[in-house]
Design a protein around this motif. Sequence first.
Motif, PDB file in Angstrom:
ATOM      1  N   ILE A 199      -6.625  -6.159  -0.113  1.00 25.62           N
ATOM      2  CA  ILE A 199      -5.699  -5.024  -0.012  1.00 25.62           C
ATOM      3  C   ILE A 199      -5.536  -4.729   1.471  1.00 25.62           C
ATOM      4  CG2 ILE A 199      -5.231  -2.645  -0.694  1.00 25.62           C
ATOM      5  CD1 ILE A 199      -7.409  -2.994  -2.862  1.00 25.62           C
ATOM      6  N   ASP A 259      -4.069  -1.676  -5.606  1.00 22.89           N
ATOM      7  CA  ASP A 259      -4.337  -2.806  -6.490  1.00 22.89           C
ATOM      8  C   ASP A 259      -5.844  -3.036  -6.620  1.00 22.89           C
ATOM      9  OD1 ASP A 259      -4.439  -5.098  -7.965  1.00 22.89           O
ATOM     10  OD2 ASP A 259      -3.071  -6.260  -6.705  1.00 22.89           O
ATOM     11  N   THR A 282      -7.454  -4.831  -8.622  1.00 21.17           N
ATOM     12  CA  THR A 282      -7.868  -6.205  -8.914  1.00 21.17           C
ATOM     13  C   THR A 282      -8.235  -6.956  -7.635  1.00 21.17           C
ATOM     14  OG1 THR A 282      -5.612  -7.112  -8.800  1.00 21.17           O
ATOM     15  CG2 THR A 282      -6.358  -6.253 -10.930  1.00 21.17           C
ATOM     16  N   LYS A 283      -7.855  -6.399  -6.475  1.00 21.86           N
ATOM     17  CA  LYS A 283      -8.183  -7.024  -5.193  1.00 21.86           C
ATOM     18  C   LYS A 283      -9.328  -6.317  -4.474  1.00 21.86           C
ATOM     19  CE  LYS A 283      -3.575  -8.947  -4.267  1.00 21.86           C
ATOM     20  NZ  LYS A 283      -2.475  -9.038  -3.270  1.00 21.86           N
ATOM     21  N   CYS A 288      -6.485   4.232  -7.448  1.00 23.91           N
ATOM     22  CA  CYS A 288      -6.421   2.827  -7.842  1.00 23.91           C
ATOM     23  C   CYS A 288      -5.551   2.723  -9.093  1.00 23.91           C
ATOM     24  CB  CYS A 288      -7.836   2.318  -8.115  1.00 23.91           C
ATOM     25  SG  CYS A 288      -7.935   0.753  -8.995  1.00 23.91           S
ATOM     26  N   LYS A 289      -4.673   1.740  -9.128  1.00 24.72           N
ATOM     27  CA  LYS A 289      -3.708   1.612 -10.223  1.00 24.72           C
ATOM     28  C   LYS A 289      -4.394   1.202 -11.525  1.00 24.72           C
ATOM     29  CE  LYS A 289      -0.808  -1.674  -9.643  1.00 24.72           C
ATOM     30  NZ  LYS A 289       0.314  -2.430  -9.040  1.00 24.72           N
TER      31      LYS A 289
END
Length: 279
Positions: free
Chosen positions: A9, A91, A93-94, A163-164
């Motif tokens: 990110i 994101d 996931t990162k 965070c999404k």
Amino acid sequence: MEKLLKETILGAEFDSSARDPPPRCHPGTRLDILERCRHFVRTSNGKRKTRWVVGAAGVGKSAIMQSVVESPELAVNYRASVFFSINGRDDGTKAIATISYQLAAKSELYRQLIEREITRDPALLRSSIAKQFFKLIVEPFIHNPQLASAGHALIVIDGLDECKGTRTQLELLRLISDFCITNPSSPLVWLIASRPEQHITSFFSRSDVAPAYEKEKIVANSDEARADVERFLRDELTDIRKKASDSVDPRWPEEQDLWKLANAAGGLFAYADTAVRYI
């Protein structure tokens, strides 16, 4: 390292130019909270290696986290961070790759270990959060004796609620708490800041999670917060007066006006900071 960098990110690091200048605690404020957090980092052992810093929007959580991770007093070998933001840094996931890249930039041994892992499995950085956590966090810091005994490393996650995806937020919390409980000898210390969102609060309320963390609740309307905001306003307005000494009354601001502004702000630094910007 280039492959790893592409999966991070961008701008989420505590020392990133994208956040420069980052929010920091005003000098002389938040002293007790900062010391409690620093003390936790210096002395944490066993399973309880996570500190949850929780408070409403505007109380200054990001400034506290920034000030802690930059503290020269911390007895840590490595520091890494993820400062989430809904403005493009969301994101989750990162998140693990972002942490891993920062650690790799600071530790040659860690860099060698993860580069070997990524070479062996080029798809690793597109794998699930759980697999990345195991390969990039668990295996290096638990199964490698040199890293496991190298002293504390601090990992800061700020703005978890930004965070999404609720599912991703809870997955990160589950992985970290399970890691702390399963590996009490781990050198990693975690500071996690968020608003008191229902799903996050519910997670930390679980009995099986309790052994992994301590809670630092930031109360917006506390006497300490109000005193800190008043100090911030007094210092900032004094600075404005000095810069405009040719056109501003040397008695400005009057004490009653400063008190009105401080009372309106309560313990919210975001309110006080915004007010100062418009003066």
